[in-house]
Design a protein around this motif. Structure first.
Motif, PDB file in Angstrom:
ATOM      1  N   ASP A  13       0.832  -1.204   0.000  1.00  0.00           N
ATOM      2  CA  ASP A  13       0.000   0.000   0.000  1.00  0.00           C
ATOM      3  C   ASP A  13       0.870   1.260   0.000  1.00  0.00           C
ATOM      4  O   ASP A  13       0.595   2.220  -0.729  1.00  0.00           O
ATOM      5  N   GLU A  14       1.913   1.258   0.817  1.00  0.00           N
ATOM      6  CA  GLU A  14       2.796   2.423   0.894  1.00  0.00           C
ATOM      7  C   GLU A  14       3.536   2.642  -0.419  1.00  0.00           C
ATOM      8  O   GLU A  14       3.715   3.777  -0.855  1.00  0.00           O
ATOM      9  N   ALA A  16       2.409   1.800  -3.401  1.00  0.00           N
ATOM     10  CA  ALA A  16       1.400   2.320  -4.329  1.00  0.00           C
ATOM     11  C   ALA A  16       1.144   3.802  -4.074  1.00  0.00           C
ATOM     12  O   ALA A  16       1.027   4.592  -5.025  1.00  0.00           O
ATOM     13  N   GLN A  17       1.067   4.198  -2.813  1.00  0.00           N
ATOM     14  CA  GLN A  17       0.854   5.608  -2.469  1.00  0.00           C
ATOM     15  C   GLN A  17       2.047   6.455  -2.916  1.00  0.00           C
ATOM     16  O   GLN A  17       1.871   7.567  -3.435  1.00  0.00           O
ATOM     17  N   ARG A  19       4.121   5.808  -5.384  1.00  0.00           N
ATOM     18  CA  ARG A  19       4.094   5.906  -6.850  1.00  0.00           C
ATOM     19  C   ARG A  19       3.060   6.920  -7.313  1.00  0.00           C
ATOM     20  O   ARG A  19       3.294   7.699  -8.242  1.00  0.00           O
ATOM     21  N   SER A  20       1.919   6.923  -6.655  1.00  0.00           N
ATOM     22  CA  SER A  20       0.872   7.885  -6.985  1.00  0.00           C
ATOM     23  C   SER A  20       1.344   9.310  -6.707  1.00  0.00           C
ATOM     24  O   SER A  20       1.134  10.216  -7.528  1.00  0.00           O
ATOM     25  N   ALA A  21       1.979   9.520  -5.557  1.00  0.00           N
ATOM     26  CA  ALA A  21       2.495  10.849  -5.211  1.00  0.00           C
ATOM     27  C   ALA A  21       3.562  11.286  -6.209  1.00  0.00           C
ATOM     28  O   ALA A  21       3.621  12.463  -6.592  1.00  0.00           O
ATOM     29  N   GLN A  23       3.732  10.439  -9.379  1.00  0.00           N
ATOM     30  CA  GLN A  23       3.059  10.805 -10.629  1.00  0.00           C
ATOM     31  C   GLN A  23       2.479  12.217 -10.539  1.00  0.00           C
ATOM     32  O   GLN A  23       2.571  12.989 -11.489  1.00  0.00           O
ATOM     33  N   VAL A  24       1.904  12.551  -9.392  1.00  0.00           N
ATOM     34  CA  VAL A  24       1.351  13.897  -9.197  1.00  0.00           C
ATOM     35  C   VAL A  24       2.478  14.923  -9.254  1.00  0.00           C
ATOM     36  O   VAL A  24       2.364  15.961  -9.919  1.00  0.00           O
TER      37      VAL A  24
END
Length: 145
Positions: A13-14, A16-17, A19-21, A23-24
């Motif tokens: 989960d961490e 994935a978070q 990677r999302s951050a 990308q932003v």
């Protein structure tokens, strides 16, 4: 469920978070595609991914002031495109901070400011003479503070 399974799930989960951050940040912050030191102009040149360029004189940057052109030419781009690194000088810089005009610590920036204020020029000399003719620098009023 084992305790290790819970930790592995949390780790996934961490990741994935993160990677999302990333990308932003990649979409909203300046990222470089290349960097080099241009000996002719004496500037470090950053080519951004959006096609824009950013140049800065190394003498403004903490840690680069007394660097030789050979040392300045050893600049590397971080894998994320977010920073610059000089291995031989042990200097790391954030590109977003450079673009904002942050060239070092608060103390370094204060020193840069004081140097700028002490610079003499014909325009400053002329203004000082004009102020002298009028009785000196205008006094600050309560409204000015």
């Amino acid at each position: 469920m084992k305790n290790t399974d819970l930790n592995e799930e949390r780790l996934k989960d961490e990741i994935a978070q993160a990677r999302s951050a990333a990308q932003v940040a990649d979409a909203s912050e300046p990222r470089a595609q290349s960097v080099h030191y241009d000996c002719k102009s004496g500037q470090t040149v950053i080519e951004l991914q959006n096609g824009a360029s950013f140049l800065f004189p190394p003498e403004l940057v903490q840690g680069l002031v007394d660097a030789s052109p050979d040392d300045l030419a050893q600049v590397e781009l971080t894998p994320s495109g977010e920073g610059l690194h000089w291995e031989t000088l042990d200097v790391d810089l954030s590109i977003p901070s450079l673009i904002l005009g942050i060239f070092g610590t608060k103390a370094w920036m204060a020193e840069l400011g004081s140097r700028g204020g002490s610079v003499t020029s014909t325009a400053k000399a002329r203004a000082a003479r004009q102020n002298g003719k009028r009785g000196g620098r205008p006094r600050k009023t309560a409204q000015d503070t």
